[in-house]
Design a protein around this motif. Sequence first.
Motif, PDB file in Angstrom:
ATOM      1  N   GLY A  23       0.821  -1.203   0.000  1.00  0.00           N
ATOM      2  CA  GLY A  23       0.000   0.000   0.000  1.00  0.00           C
ATOM      3  C   GLY A  23       0.855   1.252   0.000  1.00  0.00           C
ATOM      4  O   GLY A  23       2.051   1.208   0.305  1.00  0.00           O
ATOM      5  N   PHE A  24       0.234   2.379  -0.344  1.00  0.00           N
ATOM      6  CA  PHE A  24       0.972   3.641  -0.400  1.00  0.00           C
ATOM      7  C   PHE A  24       1.425   4.057   0.994  1.00  0.00           C
ATOM      8  O   PHE A  24       2.589   4.385   1.217  1.00  0.00           O
ATOM      9  N   ASP A  25       0.510   4.033   1.955  1.00  0.00           N
ATOM     10  CA  ASP A  25       0.847   4.449   3.316  1.00  0.00           C
ATOM     11  C   ASP A  25       1.779   3.459   3.999  1.00  0.00           C
ATOM     12  O   ASP A  25       2.518   3.829   4.911  1.00  0.00           O
ATOM     13  N   GLY A  26       1.748   2.204   3.561  1.00  0.00           N
ATOM     14  CA  GLY A  26       2.585   1.181   4.177  1.00  0.00           C
ATOM     15  C   GLY A  26       3.991   1.101   3.594  1.00  0.00           C
ATOM     16  O   GLY A  26       4.784   0.247   3.995  1.00  0.00           O
ATOM     17  N   THR A  27       4.285   1.978   2.641  1.00  0.00           N
ATOM     18  CA  THR A  27       5.608   2.004   2.002  1.00  0.00           C
ATOM     19  C   THR A  27       6.276   3.347   2.269  1.00  0.00           C
ATOM     20  O   THR A  27       5.668   4.395   2.037  1.00  0.00           O
ATOM     21  N   SER A  28       7.488   3.323   2.755  1.00  0.00           N
ATOM     22  CA  SER A  28       8.220   4.561   3.022  1.00  0.00           C
ATOM     23  C   SER A  28       9.263   4.816   1.933  1.00  0.00           C
ATOM     24  O   SER A  28       9.626   3.902   1.182  1.00  0.00           O
ATOM     25  N   ILE A  29       9.718   6.060   1.859  1.00  0.00           N
ATOM     26  CA  ILE A  29      10.801   6.401   0.940  1.00  0.00           C
ATOM     27  C   ILE A  29      12.035   5.564   1.264  1.00  0.00           C
ATOM     28  O   ILE A  29      12.754   5.106   0.369  1.00  0.00           O
ATOM     29  N   ARG A  30      12.255   5.322   2.556  1.00  0.00           N
ATOM     30  CA  ARG A  30      13.387   4.496   2.989  1.00  0.00           C
ATOM     31  C   ARG A  30      13.265   3.076   2.428  1.00  0.00           C
ATOM     32  O   ARG A  30      14.248   2.481   1.988  1.00  0.00           O
ATOM     33  N   ASP A  31      12.034   2.526   2.444  1.00  0.00           N
ATOM     34  CA  ASP A  31      11.806   1.180   1.895  1.00  0.00           C
ATOM     35  C   ASP A  31      12.159   1.128   0.412  1.00  0.00           C
ATOM     36  O   ASP A  31      12.793   0.183  -0.059  1.00  0.00           O
ATOM     37  N   ILE A  32      11.731   2.152  -0.308  1.00  0.00           N
ATOM     38  CA  ILE A  32      11.981   2.208  -1.753  1.00  0.00           C
ATOM     39  C   ILE A  32      13.483   2.319  -2.034  1.00  0.00           C
ATOM     40  O   ILE A  32      14.022   1.619  -2.901  1.00  0.00           O
ATOM     41  N   ALA A  33      14.145   3.197  -1.272  1.00  0.00           N
ATOM     42  CA  ALA A  33      15.583   3.381  -1.453  1.00  0.00           C
ATOM     43  C   ALA A  33      16.350   2.089  -1.175  1.00  0.00           C
ATOM     44  O   ALA A  33      17.272   1.725  -1.925  1.00  0.00           O
ATOM     45  N   VAL A 100      -1.412  -2.191  -7.762  1.00  0.00           N
ATOM     46  CA  VAL A 100      -1.027  -0.786  -7.917  1.00  0.00           C
ATOM     47  C   VAL A 100      -2.099   0.000  -8.658  1.00  0.00           C
ATOM     48  O   VAL A 100      -2.300   1.194  -8.395  1.00  0.00           O
ATOM     49  N   TYR A 101      -2.827  -0.630  -9.575  1.00  0.00           N
ATOM     50  CA  TYR A 101      -3.920   0.070 -10.246  1.00  0.00           C
ATOM     51  C   TYR A 101      -5.045   0.408  -9.266  1.00  0.00           C
ATOM     52  O   TYR A 101      -5.669   1.466  -9.356  1.00  0.00           O
ATOM     53  N   GLN A 102      -5.292  -0.494  -8.317  1.00  0.00           N
ATOM     54  CA  GLN A 102      -6.293  -0.211  -7.292  1.00  0.00           C
ATOM     55  C   GLN A 102      -5.860   0.961  -6.431  1.00  0.00           C
ATOM     56  O   GLN A 102      -6.676   1.815  -6.062  1.00  0.00           O
ATOM     57  N   ILE A 103      -4.560   1.025  -6.117  1.00  0.00           N
ATOM     58  CA  ILE A 103      -4.024   2.149  -5.342  1.00  0.00           C
ATOM     59  C   ILE A 103      -4.196   3.452  -6.117  1.00  0.00           C
ATOM     60  O   ILE A 103      -4.647   4.468  -5.580  1.00  0.00           O
ATOM     61  N   ILE A 104      -3.838   3.414  -7.394  1.00  0.00           N
ATOM     62  CA  ILE A 104      -3.955   4.610  -8.232  1.00  0.00           C
ATOM     63  C   ILE A 104      -5.387   5.118  -8.266  1.00  0.00           C
ATOM     64  O   ILE A 104      -5.653   6.310  -8.052  1.00  0.00           O
ATOM     65  N   HIS A 105      -6.338   4.208  -8.499  1.00  0.00           N
ATOM     66  CA  HIS A 105      -7.739   4.626  -8.587  1.00  0.00           C
ATOM     67  C   HIS A 105      -8.274   5.094  -7.239  1.00  0.00           C
ATOM     68  O   HIS A 105      -9.083   6.028  -7.176  1.00  0.00           O
ATOM     69  N   PHE A 106      -7.804   4.478  -6.153  1.00  0.00           N
ATOM     70  CA  PHE A 106      -8.210   4.935  -4.821  1.00  0.00           C
ATOM     71  C   PHE A 106      -7.695   6.340  -4.559  1.00  0.00           C
ATOM     72  O   PHE A 106      -8.421   7.201  -4.046  1.00  0.00           O
ATOM     73  N   GLU A 107      -6.436   6.598  -4.911  1.00  0.00           N
ATOM     74  CA  GLU A 107      -5.841   7.909  -4.684  1.00  0.00           C
ATOM     75  C   GLU A 107      -6.549   8.984  -5.515  1.00  0.00           C
ATOM     76  O   GLU A 107      -6.779  10.101  -5.043  1.00  0.00           O
ATOM     77  N   ILE A 108      -6.888   8.636  -6.746  1.00  0.00           N
ATOM     78  CA  ILE A 108      -7.599   9.595  -7.606  1.00  0.00           C
ATOM     79  C   ILE A 108      -8.977   9.893  -7.032  1.00  0.00           C
ATOM     80  O   ILE A 108      -9.423  11.046  -7.009  1.00  0.00           O
ATOM     81  N   MET A 109      -9.647   8.854  -6.542  1.00  0.00           N
ATOM     82  CA  MET A 109     -10.992   9.017  -5.997  1.00  0.00           C
ATOM     83  C   MET A 109     -10.988   9.812  -4.693  1.00  0.00           C
ATOM     84  O   MET A 109     -11.805  10.703  -4.487  1.00  0.00           O
ATOM     85  N   SER A 110     -10.041   9.506  -3.803  1.00  0.00           N
ATOM     86  CA  SER A 110     -10.008  10.146  -2.483  1.00  0.00           C
ATOM     87  C   SER A 110      -9.431  11.562  -2.535  1.00  0.00           C
ATOM     88  O   SER A 110      -9.801  12.421  -1.739  1.00  0.00           O
ATOM     89  N   ARG A 111      -8.501  11.786  -3.476  1.00  0.00           N
ATOM     90  CA  ARG A 111      -7.852  13.091  -3.648  1.00  0.00           C
ATOM     91  C   ARG A 111      -7.286  13.629  -2.327  1.00  0.00           C
ATOM     92  O   ARG A 111      -7.356  14.827  -2.041  1.00  0.00           O
ATOM     93  N   LYS A 112      -6.739  12.752  -1.525  1.00  0.00           N
ATOM     94  CA  LYS A 112      -6.176  13.199  -0.246  1.00  0.00           C
ATOM     95  C   LYS A 112      -4.681  13.489  -0.348  1.00  0.00           C
ATOM     96  O   LYS A 112      -4.069  13.906   0.610  1.00  0.00           O
ATOM     97  N   ARG A 113      -4.085  13.243  -1.519  1.00  0.00           N
ATOM     98  CA  ARG A 113      -2.668  13.557  -1.724  1.00  0.00           C
ATOM     99  C   ARG A 113      -2.538  14.784  -2.624  1.00  0.00           C
ATOM    100  O   ARG A 113      -3.440  15.105  -3.387  1.00  0.00           O
TER     101      ARG A 113
END
Length: 207
Positions: A23-33, A100-113
């Motif tokens: 999930g987006f909230d469950g992933t940190s920049i540190r995790d990605i790096a 990831v497509y579900q995340i994208i559509h959720f983020e677009i729908m919620s517009r909280k970012r």
Amino acid sequence: MTDFNDKQIEILLVAEKLFSDHGFDGTSIRDIAKEANINIAMISYYFGSKEKLLEALIINRISDLRLQMENLFKKELSPFEKIDKLIELYITRINKNCGVYQIIHFEIMSRKRDINYEAFNEVKKYNLQVLKNIIEEGQLKGLFTQNVNVALIPPTIMGTYFHFQMNKPFYADLFDLKTKDDFNNYVVNDLTKHIQQTIRALLTYEN
């Protein structure tokens, strides 16, 4: 921004996998790096923030679809074949990384970012125009009805797919799909064929 260098693409692919898994909230920049074997400063340099990285991921994915749609439109195929191939393209891409497509559509729908939806919408409009060109080609040849709401074709395709995915246990039981491979094979073959038949019916039905 749609032109990414190799290192940016590598970071986006890592982020896409982690966002899909955790999930987006469950992933940190540190995790990605850590997963990309780079330092955090490089991600900040290229993208600025996790939100901007998600924005870049969205734009990169949909821009890539644009290129594939353009290539499809140029092929020497009938309008029916182009529509069938387009649906295969949609389903294959979404099914490859449904999370990831579900995340994208959720983020677009919620517009909280704080995400640049205007850039995202511009690319979507371009993709829709390519679809419109395919349908107009079929209309000129007398194959498709003139009364087609082109804008509703993509949500018809993706809505059917996501409904099937969100009710996975029900359909797995209904169609006796015992394994993950059974389910994916059903999506790639039976569900895709059903969606193709549905869209063909919409394109040829006369009111």
